[in-house]
Structures are given as structure tokens and as C-alpha cells.
Write a protein that holds these residues in place. Structure first.
Motif, PDB file in Angstrom:
ATOM      1  N   ARG A  93       0.820  -1.216   0.000  1.00  0.00           N
ATOM      2  CA  ARG A  93       0.000   0.000   0.000  1.00  0.00           C
ATOM      3  C   ARG A  93       0.855   1.269   0.000  1.00  0.00           C
ATOM      4  N   ILE A  94       1.849   1.328   0.858  1.00  0.00           N
ATOM      5  CA  ILE A  94       2.694   2.523   0.889  1.00  0.00           C
ATOM      6  C   ILE A  94       3.414   2.687  -0.431  1.00  0.00           C
ATOM      7  N   GLU A  95       3.942   1.589  -0.945  1.00  0.00           N
ATOM      8  CA  GLU A  95       4.665   1.659  -2.218  1.00  0.00           C
ATOM      9  C   GLU A  95       3.732   2.094  -3.344  1.00  0.00           C
ATOM     10  N   GLU A  96       2.526   1.586  -3.330  1.00  0.00           N
ATOM     11  CA  GLU A  96       1.528   1.977  -4.339  1.00  0.00           C
ATOM     12  C   GLU A  96       1.236   3.480  -4.250  1.00  0.00           C
ATOM     13  N   LEU A  97       1.052   3.976  -3.044  1.00  0.00           N
ATOM     14  CA  LEU A  97       0.783   5.412  -2.856  1.00  0.00           C
ATOM     15  C   LEU A  97       2.004   6.250  -3.234  1.00  0.00           C
ATOM     16  N   ARG A  98       3.200   5.770  -2.866  1.00  0.00           N
ATOM     17  CA  ARG A  98       4.431   6.497  -3.209  1.00  0.00           C
ATOM     18  C   ARG A  98       4.587   6.594  -4.721  1.00  0.00           C
ATOM     19  N   GLN A  99       4.327   5.504  -5.421  1.00  0.00           N
ATOM     20  CA  GLN A  99       4.449   5.514  -6.879  1.00  0.00           C
ATOM     21  C   GLN A  99       3.455   6.483  -7.511  1.00  0.00           C
ATOM     22  N   ALA A 100       2.256   6.551  -6.956  1.00  0.00           N
ATOM     23  CA  ALA A 100       1.266   7.506  -7.465  1.00  0.00           C
ATOM     24  C   ALA A 100       1.729   8.938  -7.216  1.00  0.00           C
ATOM     25  N   PHE A 101       2.326   9.175  -6.044  1.00  0.00           N
ATOM     26  CA  PHE A 101       2.860  10.507  -5.751  1.00  0.00           C
ATOM     27  C   PHE A 101       3.979  10.850  -6.729  1.00  0.00           C
ATOM     28  N   VAL A 102       4.870   9.899  -6.953  1.00  0.00           N
ATOM     29  CA  VAL A 102       5.982  10.121  -7.879  1.00  0.00           C
ATOM     30  C   VAL A 102       5.457  10.444  -9.279  1.00  0.00           C
ATOM     31  N   ALA A 103       4.409   9.761  -9.693  1.00  0.00           N
ATOM     32  CA  ALA A 103       3.853   9.971 -11.037  1.00  0.00           C
ATOM     33  C   ALA A 103       3.190  11.337 -11.189  1.00  0.00           C
ATOM     34  N   HIS A 104       2.595  11.851 -10.126  1.00  0.00           N
ATOM     35  CA  HIS A 104       1.781  13.063 -10.257  1.00  0.00           C
ATOM     36  C   HIS A 104       2.225  14.228  -9.377  1.00  0.00           C
ATOM     37  N   GLY A 105       3.188  13.991  -8.491  1.00  0.00           N
ATOM     38  CA  GLY A 105       3.583  15.005  -7.513  1.00  0.00           C
ATOM     39  C   GLY A 105       4.111  16.300  -8.104  1.00  0.00           C
ATOM     40  N   ALA A 106       4.955  16.209  -9.135  1.00  0.00           N
ATOM     41  CA  ALA A 106       5.549  17.424  -9.704  1.00  0.00           C
ATOM     42  C   ALA A 106       4.484  18.323 -10.321  1.00  0.00           C
ATOM     43  N   GLU A 107       3.568  17.722 -11.047  1.00  0.00           N
ATOM     44  CA  GLU A 107       2.501  18.514 -11.659  1.00  0.00           C
ATOM     45  C   GLU A 107       1.588  19.104 -10.580  1.00  0.00           C
ATOM     46  N   TYR A 108       1.307  18.333  -9.553  1.00  0.00           N
ATOM     47  CA  TYR A 108       0.496  18.814  -8.436  1.00  0.00           C
ATOM     48  C   TYR A 108       1.197  20.002  -7.770  1.00  0.00           C
ATOM     49  N   ALA A 109       2.504  19.868  -7.556  1.00  0.00           N
ATOM     50  CA  ALA A 109       3.285  20.941  -6.940  1.00  0.00           C
ATOM     51  C   ALA A 109       3.236  22.215  -7.784  1.00  0.00           C
ATOM     52  N   ARG A 110       3.351  22.052  -9.097  1.00  0.00           N
ATOM     53  CA  ARG A 110       3.272  23.228  -9.988  1.00  0.00           C
ATOM     54  C   ARG A 110       1.880  23.856  -9.944  1.00  0.00           C
ATOM     55  N   ASP A 111       0.850  23.018 -10.050  1.00  0.00           N
ATOM     56  CA  ASP A 111      -0.527  23.521 -10.046  1.00  0.00           C
ATOM     57  C   ASP A 111      -0.850  24.283  -8.765  1.00  0.00           C
ATOM     58  N   LYS A 112      -0.384  23.743  -7.627  1.00  0.00           N
ATOM     59  CA  LYS A 112      -0.721  24.328  -6.320  1.00  0.00           C
ATOM     60  C   LYS A 112       0.359  25.284  -5.810  1.00  0.00           C
ATOM     61  N   GLU A 113       1.452  25.421  -6.593  1.00  0.00           N
ATOM     62  CA  GLU A 113       2.579  26.282  -6.232  1.00  0.00           C
ATOM     63  C   GLU A 113       3.158  25.909  -4.863  1.00  0.00           C
ATOM     64  N   ILE A 114       3.440  24.613  -4.709  1.00  0.00           N
ATOM     65  CA  ILE A 114       3.996  24.093  -3.453  1.00  0.00           C
ATOM     66  C   ILE A 114       5.495  23.868  -3.650  1.00  0.00           C
ATOM     67  N   PRO A 115       6.345  24.601  -2.933  1.00  0.00           N
ATOM     68  CA  PRO A 115       7.789  24.432  -3.088  1.00  0.00           C
ATOM     69  C   PRO A 115       8.318  23.204  -2.345  1.00  0.00           C
ATOM     70  N   TYR A 116       9.495  22.797  -2.729  1.00  0.00           N
ATOM     71  CA  TYR A 116      10.197  21.645  -2.151  1.00  0.00           C
ATOM     72  C   TYR A 116      10.207  21.710  -0.621  1.00  0.00           C
ATOM     73  N   GLU A 117      10.524  22.868  -0.093  1.00  0.00           N
ATOM     74  CA  GLU A 117      10.669  23.037   1.351  1.00  0.00           C
ATOM     75  C   GLU A 117       9.372  22.707   2.093  1.00  0.00           C
ATOM     76  N   VAL A 118       8.240  23.027   1.511  1.00  0.00           N
ATOM     77  CA  VAL A 118       6.951  22.726   2.144  1.00  0.00           C
ATOM     78  C   VAL A 118       6.712  21.218   2.161  1.00  0.00           C
ATOM     79  N   TRP A 119       7.041  20.559   1.056  1.00  0.00           N
ATOM     80  CA  TRP A 119       6.911  19.099   1.018  1.00  0.00           C
ATOM     81  C   TRP A 119       7.754  18.464   2.123  1.00  0.00           C
ATOM     82  N   ARG A 120       8.983  18.961   2.286  1.00  0.00           N
ATOM     83  CA  ARG A 120       9.882  18.420   3.319  1.00  0.00           C
ATOM     84  C   ARG A 120       9.313  18.656   4.715  1.00  0.00           C
ATOM     85  N   GLN A 121       8.788  19.857   4.961  1.00  0.00           N
ATOM     86  CA  GLN A 121       8.205  20.152   6.273  1.00  0.00           C
ATOM     87  C   GLN A 121       7.022  19.236   6.561  1.00  0.00           C
ATOM     88  N   PHE A 122       6.321  18.839   5.525  1.00  0.00           N
ATOM     89  CA  PHE A 122       5.172  17.946   5.684  1.00  0.00           C
ATOM     90  C   PHE A 122       5.614  16.513   5.961  1.00  0.00           C
TER      91      PHE A 122
END
Length: 117
Positions: free
Chosen positions: A72-101
Motif C-alpha cells: 500500500r505505501i509503495e503503491e501510494l508512493r508511486q502515485a505521488f511520484v507519477a503526479h507530484g511534480a505537476e500537483y506541486a506546480r498547479d498548487k505552487e507548493i515548493p520543495y521546502e513545504v513538502w519536506r516540512q510535511f
């Protein structure tokens, strides 16, 4: 092109999983190892009669067990990897915020989310 609702949900599902389980992007193998360590600590707490630690380790074990198994974690991680960058761009979320989370640097790297210049 912005992410559709389902792709966005995959990203937020991963974020909920790492927040709820406090696992910060661990793999299933890492979760299993942490579960074994926690089980040993729980046994020691029970044997010593330390109720506070027993409650803490029981809660930690419960959270880990919710996320362990079935990839389950690996499945969710792979989905994040597939869509995370575009999500970050759309929502204007910088690297540092992801790390803090709690998203691990390796997961962000794999997703193509880089540190700000």
C-alpha cells in the motif's frame, strides 16, 4: 495541463498516509522493520509494567500496521511520484513545504520536485 481530480487524489492519499502513520515515505520493508522494533519495545514495556510506554508503543504499532502489507505505501508512493511534480506546480507548493510535511528527499527527487534556486 492541470491534473484531473483522480490524479490529485492520488497525491493527497499519499500525503494522508505519511501523516497518519507518521512514516515519512518509508518503504514497506522499512515499515516491517519498524514494526518488529516497536513490537520488541512494547514487550519490554509490558514486562516492566510501564503503562505509558505500553500505550505509546501500542498506538505506534497500530498506525504502522494500518499501512503495512499489500504494498500500500509503495503503491501510494508511486502515485505521488507519477503526479507530484505537476500537483506541486498547479498548487505552487515548493520543495521546502513538502519536506516540512514529511515527504522524504528521495521521494521528491523521484517525483521530479527540486529544491528552489
Amino acid at each position: 495541463m492541470p491534473l484531473d481530480k483522480q490524479e490529485s487524489k492520488r497525491v493527497t492519499d499519499y500525503l494522508r498516509a505519511i501523516r497518519n502513520a507518521n512514516i515519512g515515505g518509508m518503504t514497506d520493508e522499512m515499515i516491517e522493520k519498524k514494526m518488529r522494533t516497536t513490537e520488541r519495545a512494547l514487550t519490554r514495556a509490558q514486562e516492566s509494567g510501564n503503562l505509558t510506554n505500553e500505550l505509546i508503543y501500542t498506538a505506534r504499532l497500530f498506525n504502522l500496521s494500518r499501512m503495512a502489507g499489500n504494498g500500500r505505501i509503495e503503491e501510494l508512493r508511486q502515485a505521488f511520484v507519477a503526479h507530484g511534480a505537476e500537483y506541486a506546480r498547479d498548487k505552487e507548493i515548493p520543495y521546502e513545504v513538502w519536506r516540512q510535511f514529511g515527504v522524504q528527499p528521495a521521494v521528491l527527487r523521484d517525483a521530479g520536485i527540486a529544491r528552489s534556486a
